[in-house]
Design an enzyme around this catalytic site. Structure first.
Site, mmCIF file in Angstrom:
data_model
loop_
_atom_site.group_PDB
_atom_site.id
_atom_site.type_symbol
_atom_site.label_atom_id
_atom_site.label_comp_id
_atom_site.label_asym_id
_atom_site.label_seq_id
_atom_site.Cartn_x
_atom_site.Cartn_y
_atom_site.Cartn_z
ATOM 1 N N ASP A 16 0.756 -1.143 0.042
ATOM 2 C CA ASP A 16 0.010 0.101 0.072
ATOM 3 C C ASP A 16 0.907 1.320 0.111
ATOM 4 O O ASP A 16 0.742 2.080 -0.857
ATOM 5 C CB ASP A 16 -0.758 -0.034 1.129
ATOM 6 C CG ASP A 16 -1.803 -1.049 1.230
ATOM 7 O OD1 ASP A 16 -1.726 -1.979 0.538
ATOM 8 O OD2 ASP A 16 -2.909 -1.059 1.946
ATOM 9 N N ARG A 96 0.003 5.915 17.475
ATOM 10 C CA ARG A 96 -0.281 7.076 16.319
ATOM 11 C C ARG A 96 0.427 8.405 16.815
ATOM 12 O O ARG A 96 1.066 8.915 15.951
ATOM 13 C CB ARG A 96 -1.643 7.155 16.155
ATOM 14 C CG ARG A 96 -2.358 5.823 15.604
ATOM 15 C CD ARG A 96 -1.411 5.038 14.771
ATOM 16 N NE ARG A 96 -2.088 3.940 14.267
ATOM 17 C CZ ARG A 96 -1.134 2.891 13.740
ATOM 18 N NH1 ARG A 96 0.013 2.831 13.643
ATOM 19 N NH2 ARG A 96 -2.064 1.629 13.108
ATOM 20 N N ASP A 125 -7.530 5.784 12.500
ATOM 21 C CA ASP A 125 -5.966 5.969 12.461
ATOM 22 C C ASP A 125 -5.684 7.413 11.739
ATOM 23 O O ASP A 125 -5.027 8.151 12.167
ATOM 24 C CB ASP A 125 -5.152 4.932 11.857
ATOM 25 C CG ASP A 125 -5.089 3.954 12.865
ATOM 26 O OD1 ASP A 125 -5.000 4.148 14.128
ATOM 27 O OD2 ASP A 125 -4.750 2.634 12.505
ATOM 28 N N SER A 180 -7.097 -7.679 8.294
ATOM 29 C CA SER A 180 -6.238 -6.583 8.319
ATOM 30 C C SER A 180 -5.598 -6.246 9.686
ATOM 31 O O SER A 180 -6.215 -6.468 10.751
ATOM 32 C CB SER A 180 -7.098 -5.327 8.148
ATOM 33 O OG SER A 180 -6.401 -4.023 8.446
#
Lengths: 406, 406, 406, 406
Positions: A16, A96, A125, A180
């Protein structure tokens, strides 16, 4: 949208974000700086360098942030006993703000005018990355390719790679998990696939960090964690750095089938989603931290922490780590942790962790007063009568004036 | 203290409360009414009748309150997901207001002017009994023998029995546990003995309701609990009354080593104390209730419940069940539970309970929107940009004006 | 109760505490140390020396605590915008912890083993004095004469004086107010007399610190208060010490009829009581502090402060200033005040105070964005659509699944 | 964006919304339904009919919603004592959910697929309208012209009128106020103009609903408000409908200079803005409601209400009236108001309102216990010792173990 010259991308080296590098170059005609961090996800980060180079990236940042991550993010959060919606230990959320901070630092160093990331437009996110970025550098621009492009399937991404001759390691990507996943030193998460049906049980072979309770050893494992000012500093007497300590707890927890969680949670963007998590070390640490607090914290301080905790957890989950309100709460929490010193003994066994002993030079547990035996006058039982009578006074007056409670 | 004519005593039939009967008769020259309740403590209550008669008691109340207990006290509390100090499921606390209510009802029926109980002057139970009594009948008098007499050891109590020819079944009392225990349909508790050292691990043979995780079956047990308006109503499709359902969960949990807890807690009277608890059915129920809420409750309602919960738990723990503020919170909680309907599938295994599936006609989980696959336009990813931008606005303005967060 | 050798008494020099000196000497056969403080009550403290000497007191403490009081107690509390039960500015409550602290310091200096005070057994002040004393010196003994003796009327006290030849200034005591009053630099309070009927209006001549709004000047007074880190530091540009500043605000407020309050409040000991208060300077300060916060505090910080405030006010009212939970809250509040700098312009007029202007180098007010005029792109109105859409998402999903809100 | 056939517009009859009618017709090629409500803004609503007809509108709704507004929105909110950011009585916020509800009802009746409003993209009102609409009809589409078009100044709007021959009453619009104003039965608000500088004082001639305190009568006005279940039902003994009562309070307050407010507030969309408000009746009502609660509510219920209030006020301010979390809080608040009955006597004088008397058959004020005089044993002062001792126990233990508070 003003012209973008240079963008710092949170780059994993995977399919990705490799596509994103090229897409940014093509779409914005800008230079891309890649940033790859080791936060304990369990994959080598150095290979990202060659991949970035192959994509023509000139400024490549590869950092080992594990110690900073655990010391400055995970541990402060555990001081608050933060749990989201009664269950979730915030393993993704807390990683994050560190990425956001580093993206901005690199933007400052390289003179970039934008950052970019590979998070989707449906998830939390994107919010966490971008709130952090805006809070730390208000003029920064943000490019979120998943919200812009139409490459919304794996097939389209692969096609894009072929068209643009992006060197992806297809062998590794073929045996892709149906889930995922996301991992860092605190946890690994699973979403998607059959989990999208909340009635379907996760398959055993989904879990990667822990053995099943069934497969765990028949004998319990006992460990002792030492705490200083609310943070763990040692296991069984051995002093360990933050990241090393958490890594060791992950191994101990994983080997004993500890820390699996299967929930439906509420995302900040407004939808419910099913997630499975493995947080072996964090689960042990939460139990241990509560146990050391149980003998060292004043009752009202502990209760105040409990009443503030849901708000703190919301802030972390929603992406407001870099905010004045999180700092304000942290000031209160940290103030309470000065006295949270001592040791907790834990039993790990087939999926469960129990605190079986706790001791501290700062203990407020008073054996003389707590005892069922004769306390030699340390506590005057007659005081209880006045205590109860006055606590009941408002209720007695109300009842005397005819108020009904049944 | 005005003259007391008649007192209603919460009477177990054991040594302590038998001594209290005689002591009340002698000290206050009053008539004693005994009240013995089956709230699932696991001992016969009928034998208390002969013992009371032998002590000259004329008015003897023996009630089976199990269904009322679970339906009107345990279940409303579980609607709130109440946990005290992050761990304790309030198994002792929640039984007290029912006893207080029944003592007052009997006082009203028999024309008694006082109530009495066998709780000590150091504990929470005296507070819970007496606050309840005062709130329901403000003019009632309370006699708490343990705060008044000097029979502060087992030996003195035995001596008193001999002197006053109280017929105690010494055979049963000799093999007395070193722990102070209390049980009802929700849990059994242990205090005292070696537990007074918070570093000492509880001995395996202390636990009575559950096998050790080590001794639990090697195969997991799966069950499905059905909920209506926040309360459990069935197990594996079989509709059960409240008490029967909780009893069955206790058996299932106990057989799988579920629900043991070892903590240091803060008492309302101001001291810390060590307690061990077995709450097999309650532990399963808590997990299941959170799971059914996870798909049926709105996010903000769930968060509001979480923020109110610590206060609710304090109220129950401290003895304020019979108070207008508990009723006020209950009104909010009950309002939220109308939609909490559906089923939760759970896995019980060697000490741990996991929710592995949940479904409901009232589910708010939206597969179309939550999916990682193409959602056919159900969710517009571009909305996220504005959402983030405006949520960040105050942070961007502050940063633009020089505010620092690092 | 062990033998008491020496007791430190909070001594006003008035009738009640003069009787207490002699009563302590007689009842406990102990030495009495008197402590008299100027906390701005508006009476000379030096005369207390001669009175104490006349009663045979050898160790006499007379302190001017005005600056410490305002700096270390009043101002920290105003940082929190603390208001009890929506109205009361805590003028009595906040003075008590300072007295308690000083009593304990003097007990330490003089080797006293007890403290004593003249507060009644029905009020909050006994709680505040004693909680403070116990928290600062856990072994201290406390003598509360009003809870022990039977001198429960003014007549009996006078009689006691005559019998024991206590030199009371009867002339001053004859024209006694029908109200029980208490004053310090923050306020003066009135209780008792006709105020015990909550339907009766206070008489105009009761009020002592302020003119009636009717009698206030016809022209408004404008002032500007400067703030640094949340505390006021200047009036109309003139830098003033904490006590001097509050004194000046009292004069300004009093002259303009500002700060009268008439309420029924809930005491910590369980009863409701009627109180009238004059807090001229505090009322102005509260308005000014909120106004400077309104431009300098982040929204979420301000809201968090508002949500914590009731708890903070309870702590001060109930006497828990000297507690770890108040310190914990204070840490959060003080963290928020670093940026609370600037000036507020206020209009004082016939009983009301309005903020009419506020400015700060730390202002977060952004004219470019707030304007109704063209903002030259500082704010993108289109962001609002996504913001609303995602905030509404959970509501839209719920409505789509049939949830009703009407 | 799917094709829109018919849109319901919140139509005032003024310049802006008249332009919107034509703009919607032209831009979307859809039919426009107008909805004009009398919510006490003080302007005739009937003239809107002719204006709408002139614009070719066929379905025209004109409703008098004053009673519904006060009864179902204003009064429930006042039960909560809701104040935003310590000052603002939410006069604009609370009117929006009613408009949203009516827009959706009309959309259902007329088969419209969209709603539209004249609120800007910078303010709170767009959020309130749209959140309400989405919550009540999830499939509804929303057109917010101010976020779409480029008519971002008065001049462009006028030009548009001329081009499209929209019959605007230019005479009335010429003498336009420099302020942006909004009014309903609860308040009138002012924004913009010189108020955009938070240091500038509002000009006296801006205020429309109240005389200045200076201009108010020299004699105070006394009134008595009667309450039933938390809502006002009478003034000076005369029973009045909700709208009539609030209207009368507005007149009384306005005549006495009561209810002016000048603040900087934090908008939900992230910016600070300056607002001036006149809320004459609401200011009186808030004082009166707190006063009647002060004698009828239990202490802990009152404190719980105070701790929930900021959250409730946020919900109303941010536009979440139509949400399950507001309903949940309302359930708790309404539960508390059953006993809030009685009368409050108030003094209105030159800008300030004071409660000077309160009485109720549900009063919990107990003269026997509260008195400074001999209470004939109603309260045992000795109870206070035990109350204090046990409340201090945790502090004494901590201090005894060396914890420092200074």
């Amino acid at each position: 949208m003003s012209k973008i010259e240079k963008v710092v991308l949170a780059y994993s080296g995977g399919l990705d974000t490799s596509v994103i590098v090229r897409w940014l170059q093509d779409t914005y005609g800008c230079e891309v700086v890649t940033f790859t961090a080791d936060i304990g996800q369990g994959e080598e980060v150095e290979p990202a360098r060659a991949k970035a180079e192959a994509l023509g990236v000139k400024e490549i940042y590869i950092d080992d942030l594990r110690e900073e991550y655990v010391r400055d993010f995970v541990f402060p959060m555990f001081r608050a006993n933060a749990i989201y919606e009664g269950e979730y230990l915030l393993g993704t959320s807390i990683a994050r703000p560190l990425i956001a901070k580093r993206l901005i630092e690199i933007a400052n160093e390289t003179g970039a005018d934008a950052i970019s990331h590979g998070a989707t437009g449906k998830g939390n996110d994107q919010v966490r990355f971008e709130l952090g970025a805006y809070a730390l550098k208000p003029g920064i621009q943000v490019i979120a390719p998943w919200r812009e492009w139409d490459l919304n399937s794996r097939e389209k991404l692969m096609q894009y790679c072929e068209q643009h001759k992006i060197p992806v390691d297809f062998s590794s990507t073929k045996k892709k998990s149906p889930y995922s996943m996301d991992a860092n030193l605190l946890h690994i998460s699973y979403e998607g696939g059959i989990l999208e049906d909340p009635w379907a049980e996760a398959e055993e072979d989904m879990w990667r960090w822990s053995v099943s309770p069934e497969a765990a050893p028949e004998e319990p494992t006992y460990i002792t964690i030492g705490f200083e000012k609310g943070d763990p500093v040692s296991i069984d007497g051995e002093r360990l750095s933050p990241a090393t300590l958490l890594e060791k707890l992950n191994k101990l927890g994983g080997a004993n089938g500890i820390g699996r969680l299967d929930i439906v949670e509420n995302r900040y963007v407004g939808m419910k989603s099913r997630g499975c998590y493995e947080t072996p070390g964090g689960t042990i640490l939460m139990k241990a931290h509560r146990a050391i607090e149980s003998i060292t914290l004043d009752r009202e301080v502990a209760h105040m922490k409990d009443s503030l905790m849901p708000r703190y957890a919301d802030l972390v989950y929603n992406g407001y780590w870099w905010s004045p309100e999180r700092r304000m709460l942290q000031a209160a929490i940290d103030e309470s942790q000065e006295v949270v010193n001592g040791e907790v003994r834990l039993k790990l066994y087939k999926g469960s962790v129990s605190a079986v002993g706790r001791r501290s030079v700062d203990s407020l547990f008073d054996e003389r007063i707590a005892t069922f035996e004769d306390d030699a006058g340390a506590y005057n039982q007659k005081d209880a009568e006045g205590f109860i009578k006055l606590n009941a006074l408002r209720l007695r007056i109300a009842a005397g004036k005819g108020r009904k409670l049944i």
